[in-house]
Design an enzyme around this catalytic site. Structure first.
Site, mmCIF file in Angstrom:
data_model
loop_
_atom_site.group_PDB
_atom_site.id
_atom_site.type_symbol
_atom_site.label_atom_id
_atom_site.label_comp_id
_atom_site.label_asym_id
_atom_site.label_seq_id
_atom_site.Cartn_x
_atom_site.Cartn_y
_atom_site.Cartn_z
ATOM 1 N N LYS A 1 0.858 -1.184 0.000
ATOM 2 C CA LYS A 1 0.000 0.000 0.000
ATOM 3 C C LYS A 1 0.887 1.223 0.000
ATOM 4 O O LYS A 1 1.859 1.286 0.762
ATOM 5 C CB LYS A 1 -0.846 -0.039 1.294
ATOM 6 C CG LYS A 1 -1.880 1.032 1.414
ATOM 7 C CD LYS A 1 -3.192 0.641 0.755
ATOM 8 C CE LYS A 1 -4.159 1.787 0.620
ATOM 9 N NZ LYS A 1 -3.861 2.680 -0.513
ATOM 10 N N LYS B 1 4.864 2.006 8.596
ATOM 11 C CA LYS B 1 3.664 2.748 9.004
ATOM 12 C C LYS B 1 2.463 1.817 9.108
ATOM 13 O O LYS B 1 1.696 1.875 10.065
ATOM 14 C CB LYS B 1 3.387 3.830 7.953
ATOM 15 C CG LYS B 1 2.399 4.872 8.362
ATOM 16 C CD LYS B 1 2.191 5.897 7.256
ATOM 17 C CE LYS B 1 3.474 6.621 6.901
ATOM 18 N NZ LYS B 1 3.269 7.661 5.874
ATOM 19 N N LYS C 1 5.408 2.635 -2.750
ATOM 20 C CA LYS C 1 5.262 4.051 -3.077
ATOM 21 C C LYS C 1 5.546 4.224 -4.553
ATOM 22 O O LYS C 1 6.271 3.428 -5.146
ATOM 23 C CB LYS C 1 6.266 4.894 -2.276
ATOM 24 C CG LYS C 1 5.849 6.334 -2.136
ATOM 25 C CD LYS C 1 4.834 6.483 -1.028
ATOM 26 C CE LYS C 1 4.373 7.903 -0.852
ATOM 27 N NZ LYS C 1 3.608 8.065 0.389
ATOM 28 N N THR D 1 -5.489 12.164 7.309
ATOM 29 C CA THR D 1 -4.090 12.303 7.746
ATOM 30 C C THR D 1 -3.986 13.451 8.752
ATOM 31 O O THR D 1 -3.336 13.320 9.801
ATOM 32 C CB THR D 1 -3.152 12.500 6.539
ATOM 33 O OG1 THR D 1 -3.445 11.471 5.588
ATOM 34 C CG2 THR D 1 -1.702 12.402 6.936
ATOM 35 N N SER E 1 -7.607 4.832 4.410
ATOM 36 C CA SER E 1 -7.495 4.171 3.101
ATOM 37 C C SER E 1 -7.836 2.682 3.257
ATOM 38 O O SER E 1 -8.508 2.083 2.409
ATOM 39 C CB SER E 1 -6.075 4.291 2.552
ATOM 40 O OG SER E 1 -5.951 5.449 1.772
HETATM 41 P P1 NAD Z 1 0.000 18.521 -0.707
HETATM 42 O O1 NAD Z 1 0.592 18.561 -2.066
HETATM 43 O O2 NAD Z 1 -1.481 18.517 -0.537
HETATM 44 O O3 NAD Z 1 0.542 19.767 0.159
HETATM 45 C C1 NAD Z 1 1.893 20.040 0.348
HETATM 46 C C2 NAD Z 1 1.995 21.406 1.032
HETATM 47 O O4 NAD Z 1 3.358 21.685 1.331
HETATM 48 C C3 NAD Z 1 1.512 22.555 0.161
HETATM 49 O O5 NAD Z 1 0.841 23.509 0.955
HETATM 50 C C4 NAD Z 1 2.816 23.137 -0.384
HETATM 51 O O6 NAD Z 1 2.700 24.501 -0.751
HETATM 52 C C5 NAD Z 1 3.692 22.977 0.840
HETATM 53 N N1 NAD Z 1 5.104 23.051 0.542
HETATM 54 C C6 NAD Z 1 5.783 22.485 -0.488
HETATM 55 N N2 NAD Z 1 7.084 22.825 -0.434
HETATM 56 C C7 NAD Z 1 7.215 23.611 0.656
HETATM 57 C C8 NAD Z 1 8.309 24.281 1.258
HETATM 58 N N3 NAD Z 1 9.522 24.202 0.715
HETATM 59 N N4 NAD Z 1 8.085 24.989 2.388
HETATM 60 C C9 NAD Z 1 6.858 25.065 2.927
HETATM 61 N N5 NAD Z 1 5.775 24.472 2.407
HETATM 62 C C10 NAD Z 1 5.969 23.759 1.287
HETATM 63 O O7 NAD Z 1 0.679 17.278 0.023
HETATM 64 P P2 NAD Z 1 0.145 16.503 1.288
HETATM 65 O O8 NAD Z 1 -0.652 15.356 0.820
HETATM 66 O O9 NAD Z 1 -0.396 17.461 2.287
HETATM 67 O O10 NAD Z 1 1.533 15.890 1.805
HETATM 68 C C11 NAD Z 1 2.406 16.611 2.669
HETATM 69 C C12 NAD Z 1 3.349 15.610 3.324
HETATM 70 O O11 NAD Z 1 2.575 14.665 4.073
HETATM 71 C C13 NAD Z 1 4.203 14.774 2.391
HETATM 72 O O12 NAD Z 1 5.435 14.499 3.023
HETATM 73 C C14 NAD Z 1 3.403 13.496 2.234
HETATM 74 O O13 NAD Z 1 4.194 12.395 1.865
HETATM 75 C C15 NAD Z 1 2.879 13.348 3.638
HETATM 76 N N6 NAD Z 1 1.696 12.487 3.780
HETATM 77 C C16 NAD Z 1 0.554 12.742 3.100
HETATM 78 C C17 NAD Z 1 -0.555 11.920 3.287
HETATM 79 C C18 NAD Z 1 -1.882 12.189 2.639
HETATM 80 O O14 NAD Z 1 -2.847 11.479 2.951
HETATM 81 N N7 NAD Z 1 -2.014 13.180 1.779
HETATM 82 C C19 NAD Z 1 -0.469 10.819 4.142
HETATM 83 C C20 NAD Z 1 0.722 10.593 4.830
HETATM 84 C C21 NAD Z 1 1.796 11.447 4.634
#
Ligand code: NAD
Length: 424
Positions: free
Chosen positions: A78, A102, A114, A198, A358
């Site tokens: 996953k 995780k 991934k 999340t 999920s």
């Molecule tokens: P997303 O694309 O929805 O949002 C990412 C955010 O980070 C945006 O607001 C973007 O502008 C900001 N960002 C990017 N570069 C940046 C920087 N240099 N400085 C400050 N802000 C910055 O992505 P997401 O789904 O929210 O994922 C964010 C993190 O969480 C990632 O590491 C992802 O792997 C992790 N994650 C996401 C999920 C999920 O369900 N979406 C689950 C587990 C982990």
């Protein structure tokens, strides 16, 4: 450990090496079987594909697509799909391994995977993104499967891309397979509560940790880096718990307000401003580095990896760091945070709410019966609290950090799985 090349003291430019450094530290403490460690130090499958896509200007662009399956010991693999410029084998392998750990921490019957495409989705049209997502799905159709490998959204992707992926996959298989992907729009078999899951898990992690620290959420302040799926929902949900959010940011800007930022106003602003915070008037503009080091009790990195480095860590004021993003803290910074007695709720625990819901989505797809949002949230909260306390107890038992405690909790389960299944 026999084949460990990496020590916690060395510098980790590679994300996968960061994973191995933590794996090795946990393995040593818990006395993990060397055979099991050897298996987990290598991903099971790494696939790289070329995706020729017709761009709007009539020219073909060839994108590189990736999918790594790290482990299938505890069930089908996953893991999300990321569209970003830094997608590469090292990053995808690290993220895949983190998914294995995780899922084990969250007690889900899954292994880890991934995927991603190296691209800048912000510079692509909707049509180009759709053609690229469909090309990626076609190339990975033999890797994916309801009981085999199940993708989901990650950075740069959302329900929209998952709907295209599902449609393309269904066409290839000639039948409806909603369980092949999660994070889908609700009408296509998505789960209520998945979008915020999340961030919700981050909120539960914050509340559980505050309980352990004997801190009242209503007297606590927080800074949140990232205002996407994870950061925006986390900020909204913890603000609803009475926590004062003093700083927020995204890739365009960061803002500080010691009286507390009105998160609803920030959400409304971003919704009407191309989803970005640049130009928001609810605080003073600061740098993203200032956000990480600002005066607050809780710091939530929820954007990208490797932001809490050995340079930043000594200047962090927060008592508690809850990792919404994957891999925001380097192993070198871990040491400094430990010295400073800052508690870090690690990514493989804190952001496990997304994969937990999920999993609920996948169960509902298999069952053909759908739950209410209250049911989903209730099951999610219970599951996150159990995972948090297991990790807390493992850390306590081995007198280590919550990060290494989380690896130990995961490795205990995976070790049993590997042993029961046996080897060739
Ligand atoms: P997303 O694309 O929805 O949002 C990412 C955010 O980070 C945006 O607001 C973007 O502008 C900001 N960002 C990017 N570069 C940046 C920087 N240099 N400085 C400050 N802000 C910055 O992505 P997401 O789904 O929210 O994922 C964010 C993190 O969480 C990632 O590491 C992802 O792997 C992790 N994650 C996401 C999920 C999920 O369900 N979406 C689950 C587990 C982990």
């Amino acid at each position: 450990m026999a084949n460990s090349q990496v020590t916690m003291e060395s510098h980790h430019s590679s994300m996968f090496e960061s994973v191995l450094a933590r794996l090795d530290a946990a393995a040593k403490l818990m006395n993990l079987s060397e055979d099991v460690a050897k298996v987990l130090r290598k991903p099971l499958k790494e696939v790289i594909v070329s995706l020729p896509v017709m761009m709007d200007n009539g020219k073909v662009e060839v994108f590189q697509g990736y999918r790594t399956v790290h482990s299938t010991t505890l069930g089908p693999s996953k893991g999300g799909i990321r569209f970003a410029m830094d997608v590469c084998t090292d990053e995808v392998n690290a993220l895949a391994a983190w998914m294995s750990f995780k899922c084990a921490v969250a007690h889900l019957p899954y292994g880890g995977a991934k995927g991603g495409v190296k691209c800048d989705p912000r510079k692509m049209s909707v049509g180009e993104l759709e053609r690229m997502t469909r090309a990626y799905t076609k190339a990975m159709a033999d890797i994916f499967g309801v009981n085999k490998d199940i993708p989901a959204p990650d950075m740069g992707t959302s329900g929209r891309e998952m709907a295209w992926l599902l449609d393309e996959y269904n066409k290839i298989k000639g039948e409806d397979c909603p369980g092949v992907v999660t994070g889908k729009p609700i009408v296509l078999g998505g789960s209520l509560g998945r979008d915020a899951a999340t961030g919700r898990g981050v909120m539960i992690s914050v509340l559980e940790a505050l309980k352990k620290l004997n801190l009242d959420p209503k007297k606590v302040s927080a800074a949140v880096q990232g205002f996407g799926n994870v950061g925006a929902h986390a900020a909204r949900l913890i603000a609803e718990q009475g926590i004062k959010i003093v700083a927020i940011s995204d890739h365009t800007a960061a803002f500080h307000n010691e009286n507390g930022i009105d998160i609803k106003a920030a959400l409304d602003f971003a919704a009407n401003n191309g989803k970005v915070l640049k130009g928001f008037k609810g605080g003073t503009e600061i740098s993203n580095e200032d956000l990480l080091t600002c005066k607050c009790d809780v710091l939530i990195p929820a954007a990208i990896q490797n932001v809490i480095t050995e340079e930043i860590a000594p200047r962090i004021h927060a008592k508690l760091i809850v990792e919404g993003a994957n891999g925001p803290t380097t192993p070198e910074a871990d040491h400094i945070l430990k010295e400073k007695k800052i508690i870090v709720v690690p990514d493989i625990l804190a952001n496990g709410g997304g994969v937990t819901v999920s999993y609920f989505e996948w169960v509902q797809n298999k069952y053909g019966h759908y739950w209410t949002e209250e049911e989903v949230n209730h099951k999610h909260d219970l599951s996150m609290k159990t995972a948090f306390n297991n990790v807390w107890n493992a850390a306590d038992e081995f007198k280590t950090t919550m990060r290494i405690g989380a690896y130990i909790a995961a490795l205990r389960k995976i070790e049993q799985g590997v042993k029961f299944k046996g080897n060739y």
